[in-house]
Design a protein around this motif. Structure first.
Motif, PDB file in Angstrom:
ATOM      1  N   ARG A  15       0.807  -1.217   0.000  1.00  0.00           N
ATOM      2  CA  ARG A  15       0.000   0.000   0.000  1.00  0.00           C
ATOM      3  C   ARG A  15       0.843   1.272   0.000  1.00  0.00           C
ATOM      4  N   VAL A  16       2.111   1.148   0.331  1.00  0.00           N
ATOM      5  CA  VAL A  16       2.993   2.316   0.422  1.00  0.00           C
ATOM      6  C   VAL A  16       4.306   2.038  -0.293  1.00  0.00           C
ATOM      7  N   LYS A  17       4.897   3.094  -0.807  1.00  0.00           N
ATOM      8  CA  LYS A  17       6.224   3.041  -1.412  1.00  0.00           C
ATOM      9  C   LYS A  17       6.364   1.908  -2.430  1.00  0.00           C
ATOM     10  N   THR A  18       5.365   1.769  -3.289  1.00  0.00           N
ATOM     11  CA  THR A  18       5.384   0.690  -4.277  1.00  0.00           C
ATOM     12  C   THR A  18       6.469   0.898  -5.331  1.00  0.00           C
ATOM     13  N   ARG A  19       6.951   2.124  -5.498  1.00  0.00           N
ATOM     14  CA  ARG A  19       8.024   2.363  -6.471  1.00  0.00           C
ATOM     15  C   ARG A  19       9.387   1.897  -5.954  1.00  0.00           C
ATOM     16  N   LEU A  20       9.435   1.468  -4.697  1.00  0.00           N
ATOM     17  CA  LEU A  20      10.664   0.877  -4.162  1.00  0.00           C
ATOM     18  C   LEU A  20      10.784  -0.613  -4.488  1.00  0.00           C
ATOM     19  N   THR A  21       9.729  -1.169  -5.094  1.00  0.00           N
ATOM     20  CA  THR A  21       9.741  -2.599  -5.436  1.00  0.00           C
ATOM     21  C   THR A  21       9.749  -2.759  -6.954  1.00  0.00           C
ATOM     22  N   PRO A  22      10.764  -3.391  -7.483  1.00  0.00           N
ATOM     23  CA  PRO A  22      12.048  -3.755  -6.876  1.00  0.00           C
ATOM     24  C   PRO A  22      12.935  -2.519  -6.704  1.00  0.00           C
ATOM     25  N   PRO A  23      14.053  -2.647  -6.012  1.00  0.00           N
ATOM     26  CA  PRO A  23      14.735  -3.877  -5.578  1.00  0.00           C
ATOM     27  C   PRO A  23      14.218  -4.453  -4.268  1.00  0.00           C
ATOM     28  N   PHE A  24      13.384  -3.688  -3.552  1.00  0.00           N
ATOM     29  CA  PHE A  24      12.945  -4.153  -2.248  1.00  0.00           C
ATOM     30  C   PHE A  24      11.628  -4.897  -2.359  1.00  0.00           C
ATOM     31  N   THR A  25      11.373  -5.783  -1.411  1.00  0.00           N
ATOM     32  CA  THR A  25      10.098  -6.479  -1.353  1.00  0.00           C
ATOM     33  C   THR A  25       9.023  -5.538  -0.805  1.00  0.00           C
ATOM     34  N   PRO A  26       7.740  -5.876  -0.988  1.00  0.00           N
ATOM     35  CA  PRO A  26       6.696  -5.038  -0.382  1.00  0.00           C
ATOM     36  C   PRO A  26       6.852  -4.882   1.128  1.00  0.00           C
ATOM     37  N   ASP A  27       7.275  -5.946   1.820  1.00  0.00           N
ATOM     38  CA  ASP A  27       7.488  -5.832   3.265  1.00  0.00           C
ATOM     39  C   ASP A  27       8.611  -4.857   3.579  1.00  0.00           C
ATOM     40  N   GLU A  28       9.699  -4.907   2.802  1.00  0.00           N
ATOM     41  CA  GLU A  28      10.814  -3.983   3.025  1.00  0.00           C
ATOM     42  C   GLU A  28      10.414  -2.553   2.692  1.00  0.00           C
ATOM     43  N   ALA A  29       9.644  -2.380   1.626  1.00  0.00           N
ATOM     44  CA  ALA A  29       9.174  -1.036   1.270  1.00  0.00           C
ATOM     45  C   ALA A  29       8.303  -0.461   2.377  1.00  0.00           C
TER      46      ALA A  29
END
Length: 209
Positions: A15-29
């Motif tokens: 629900r948040v920071k979806t542009r961080l995936t990838p490289p990060f997972t949704p949990d990490e984002a």
């Protein structure tokens, strides 16, 4: 003193920071979003204020420090939600988002003597802060949001209303992994920087670096 408003989303995976995936997972984002929000709220808590308000989409969690009133975001586009946040203020107010964990109490301690509005431009063309000596929701409704010209359009709206505008320094929002690295370097001792280090280690491990 002003009312300080923080508009934010509950940091939930997907629900948040979806542009961080990838490289990060949704949990990490989501973990990075939570750390960004925690650092932002900590800066607001350390700033002199008449009232501190979290305008939240979702539910508060353990990341919320004491001393904040929590109010729900209204329905509608971002312009409507920002306008509604200001509608609940009876006096001078400064609103920021959750995407600039490098923000400091010194930046937020504004004085409206000699001006009617504060404007904090974001490096991506938006804005990270907006302050109004006399909050008027009409100053935000209809401003195109999430575009490269959002900041310019919002600032022009203030000037067209005859307001004396004082500019704050530009800040970089955290939207992408490159943004995250640049912002963490500006605030290396915050929760966001620490969380980014941990998440980067996890991302590197997944690709065998």
């Amino acid at each position: 003193m002003s009312t300080l408003l923080v508009i934010a989303k509950e940091p939930r995976p997907g629900r948040v920071k979806t542009r961080l995936t990838p490289p990060f997972t949704p949990d990490e984002a989501a973990a990075l979003a939570e750390a960004s929000l925690a650092d932002t709220l900590r800066a607001v808590a350390a700033t002199p204020a008449r009232r501190r308000v979290l305008v939240l989409a979702g539910a508060p969690g353990p990341w919320l420090p004491p001393g904040f009133d929590v109010v729900p975001q209204c329905a509608g586009g971002l312009d409507a939600r920002l306008a509604d946040a200001f509608a609940g203020c009876a006096g001078p107010a400064l609103l920021i988002g959750m995407d600039t964990p490098q923000v400091t109490p010194e930046l937020l301690d504004v004085d409206f003597a000699g001006c009617d509005a504060y404007f904090g431009p974001a490096e991506d063309g938006g804005f990270w802060a907006l302050g109004l000596a006399r909050p008027d929701p009409a100053l935000l409704r209809g401003v195109p949001m999430s575009t490269p010209v959002t900041g310019a359009a919002q600032r022009e709206r203030l000037l067209a209303a005859g307001l004396r505008v004082r500019d704050l320094p530009p800040l970089r929002d955290v939207d992408t992994a490159a943004d995250a690295r640049a912002v963490a370097a500006l605030a290396p001792h915050g929760r966001f920087a620490a969380r980014l280090t941990a998440c980067t280690a996890g991302a590197d491990a997944r690709v065998g670096r």
